[in-house]
Design a protein around this motif. Structure first.
Motif, mmCIF file in Angstrom:
data_model
loop_
_atom_site.group_PDB
_atom_site.id
_atom_site.type_symbol
_atom_site.label_atom_id
_atom_site.label_comp_id
_atom_site.label_asym_id
_atom_site.label_seq_id
_atom_site.Cartn_x
_atom_site.Cartn_y
_atom_site.Cartn_z
ATOM 1 N N LEU A 19 0.929 -1.135 0.062
ATOM 2 C CA LEU A 19 0.069 0.005 -0.084
ATOM 3 C C LEU A 19 0.925 1.403 -0.026
ATOM 4 N N VAL A 20 1.742 1.180 0.838
ATOM 5 C CA VAL A 20 2.892 2.513 0.816
ATOM 6 C C VAL A 20 3.446 2.542 -0.480
ATOM 7 N N LEU A 21 3.922 1.447 -1.021
ATOM 8 C CA LEU A 21 4.614 1.520 -2.187
ATOM 9 C C LEU A 21 3.866 1.918 -3.639
ATOM 10 N N GLY A 22 2.507 1.641 -3.384
ATOM 11 C CA GLY A 22 1.433 2.017 -4.528
ATOM 12 C C GLY A 22 1.258 3.603 -4.445
ATOM 13 N N LEU A 23 0.875 4.194 -3.157
ATOM 14 C CA LEU A 23 0.839 5.806 -2.950
ATOM 15 C C LEU A 23 2.043 6.350 -3.428
ATOM 16 N N GLY A 24 3.285 5.979 -3.128
ATOM 17 C CA GLY A 24 4.364 6.547 -3.521
ATOM 18 C C GLY A 24 4.411 6.591 -4.999
ATOM 19 N N MET A 25 3.960 5.404 -5.775
ATOM 20 C CA MET A 25 4.185 5.267 -7.202
ATOM 21 C C MET A 25 2.988 6.341 -7.722
ATOM 22 N N LEU A 26 1.741 6.456 -7.265
ATOM 23 C CA LEU A 26 0.739 7.212 -7.831
ATOM 24 C C LEU A 26 1.232 8.629 -7.745
ATOM 25 N N THR A 27 1.777 9.012 -6.436
ATOM 26 C CA THR A 27 2.359 10.350 -6.235
ATOM 27 C C THR A 27 3.323 10.907 -7.512
ATOM 28 N N PHE A 28 4.225 9.924 -7.461
ATOM 29 C CA PHE A 28 5.293 9.977 -8.624
ATOM 30 C C PHE A 28 4.993 10.133 -10.068
ATOM 31 N N VAL A 29 3.742 9.475 -10.504
ATOM 32 C CA VAL A 29 2.840 9.527 -11.655
ATOM 33 C C VAL A 29 2.263 10.817 -11.759
ATOM 34 N N ALA A 30 1.723 11.272 -10.860
ATOM 35 C CA ALA A 30 1.164 12.699 -10.713
ATOM 36 C C ALA A 30 2.183 13.621 -10.789
ATOM 37 N N LEU A 31 3.309 13.794 -10.157
ATOM 38 C CA LEU A 31 3.985 14.489 -10.392
ATOM 39 C C LEU A 31 4.741 14.634 -11.747
ATOM 40 N N GLN A 32 4.946 13.527 -12.394
ATOM 41 C CA GLN A 32 5.334 13.622 -13.921
ATOM 42 C C GLN A 32 4.479 14.335 -14.866
ATOM 43 N N VAL A 33 3.244 13.855 -14.522
ATOM 44 C CA VAL A 33 2.126 14.615 -15.364
ATOM 45 C C VAL A 33 2.101 16.072 -15.337
ATOM 46 N N LYS A 34 2.346 16.647 -14.013
ATOM 47 C CA LYS A 34 2.393 18.115 -13.847
ATOM 48 C C LYS A 34 3.583 18.621 -14.593
ATOM 49 N N LEU A 35 4.853 17.851 -14.413
ATOM 50 C CA LEU A 35 6.009 18.397 -14.830
ATOM 51 C C LEU A 35 5.881 18.285 -16.339
ATOM 52 N N ARG A 36 5.295 17.518 -17.193
ATOM 53 C CA ARG A 36 5.292 17.576 -18.513
ATOM 54 C C ARG A 36 4.158 18.668 -18.971
ATOM 55 N N LEU A 37 3.189 18.656 -18.235
ATOM 56 C CA LEU A 37 2.142 19.915 -18.667
ATOM 57 C C LEU A 37 2.965 21.423 -18.340
ATOM 58 N N GLY A 38 3.644 21.496 -17.420
ATOM 59 C CA GLY A 38 4.479 22.610 -17.172
ATOM 60 C C GLY A 38 5.538 22.887 -18.201
ATOM 61 N N ALA A 39 6.145 21.766 -18.890
ATOM 62 C CA ALA A 39 7.341 21.895 -19.550
ATOM 63 C C ALA A 39 6.400 22.323 -21.318
ATOM 64 N N GLU A 40 5.308 21.732 -21.423
ATOM 65 C CA GLU A 40 4.497 22.112 -22.481
ATOM 66 C C GLU A 40 4.218 23.611 -22.577
ATOM 67 N N LEU A 41 3.638 24.162 -21.305
ATOM 68 C CA LEU A 41 3.365 25.614 -21.361
ATOM 69 C C LEU A 41 4.678 26.307 -21.575
ATOM 70 N N ALA A 42 5.812 26.112 -21.021
ATOM 71 C CA ALA A 42 6.823 26.833 -20.994
ATOM 72 C C ALA A 42 7.405 26.873 -22.647
ATOM 73 N N ARG A 43 6.948 25.704 -23.447
ATOM 74 C CA ARG A 43 7.422 25.604 -24.681
ATOM 75 C C ARG A 43 6.436 26.695 -25.544
ATOM 76 N N GLN A 44 5.284 26.687 -25.140
ATOM 77 C CA GLN A 44 4.349 27.604 -25.810
ATOM 78 C C GLN A 44 4.523 28.853 -25.775
ATOM 79 N N ARG A 45 5.207 29.349 -24.212
ATOM 80 C CA ARG A 45 5.224 30.692 -24.074
ATOM 81 C C ARG A 45 6.512 31.143 -24.873
ATOM 82 N N ALA A 46 7.673 30.035 -25.034
ATOM 83 C CA ALA A 46 8.662 30.555 -26.040
ATOM 84 C C ALA A 46 8.521 30.752 -27.329
ATOM 85 N N GLU A 47 7.359 29.983 -27.747
ATOM 86 C CA GLU A 47 6.997 30.037 -29.284
ATOM 87 C C GLU A 47 6.133 31.543 -29.430
#
Length: 149
Positions: A19-47
């Protein structure tokens, strides 16, 4: 005295660890999604910033004084089909604070690039500059030496 036999304690510990390992993995996946969306927004701002700078450079390279006088507002929509559609708008006005009786030698230019991201949220980048009404050839004459006579 006999001790009672405990069964299933190892299984409970394993389930809690999973259970602890699963919660940690879900948190990591959510962080990856937020980082990817932030990188996409930064690319759009640069364009968007690059489009605004290109529009300002296009205006700066007005071929003549007559072309400078005919500059007016314009709206251009551009962007690749698979990415955000950028809307480039420019507004040209006399410089504030300059008396109306003075010759119109300056223009206040504002370029705004707006777009919507993947989630449909609106974003914008705005650049503002002042352009002098001068023939682009004139600065080149500063390097010429006067004719000696």
């Amino acid at each position: 005295m006999k001790r009672p036999i405990q069964r299933g304690i190892g299984l409970v510990e394993a389930m809690v660890a999973l259970l602890v390992l699963g919660l940690g993995m879900l948190t990591f996946v959510a962080l990856q999604v937020k980082l990817r969306l932030g990188a996409e927004l930064a690319r759009q701002r640069a364009e968007a910033l690059q489009l605004a700078q290109m529009e300002l450079e296009t205006l700066r390279m007005a071929p003549s004084l007559a072309a400078f006088d005919t500059l007016g507002p314009a709206i251009v929509t551009s962007g690749p089909a698979n990415a955000a559609a950028y809307r480039v708008a420019r507004a040209i006005a006399p410089v504030p604070g300059v008396p109306a009786s003075a010759p119109a030698t300056l223009r206040d230019v504002a370029v705004t690039v707006s777009w919507r991201d993947r989630a449909g949220e609106a974003h914008a980048v705005a650049l503002r500059r002042q352009f002098a009404r001068a023939d682009p050839v004139l600065p080149a004459t500063l390097g010429l030496r006067p004719a000696s006579g």
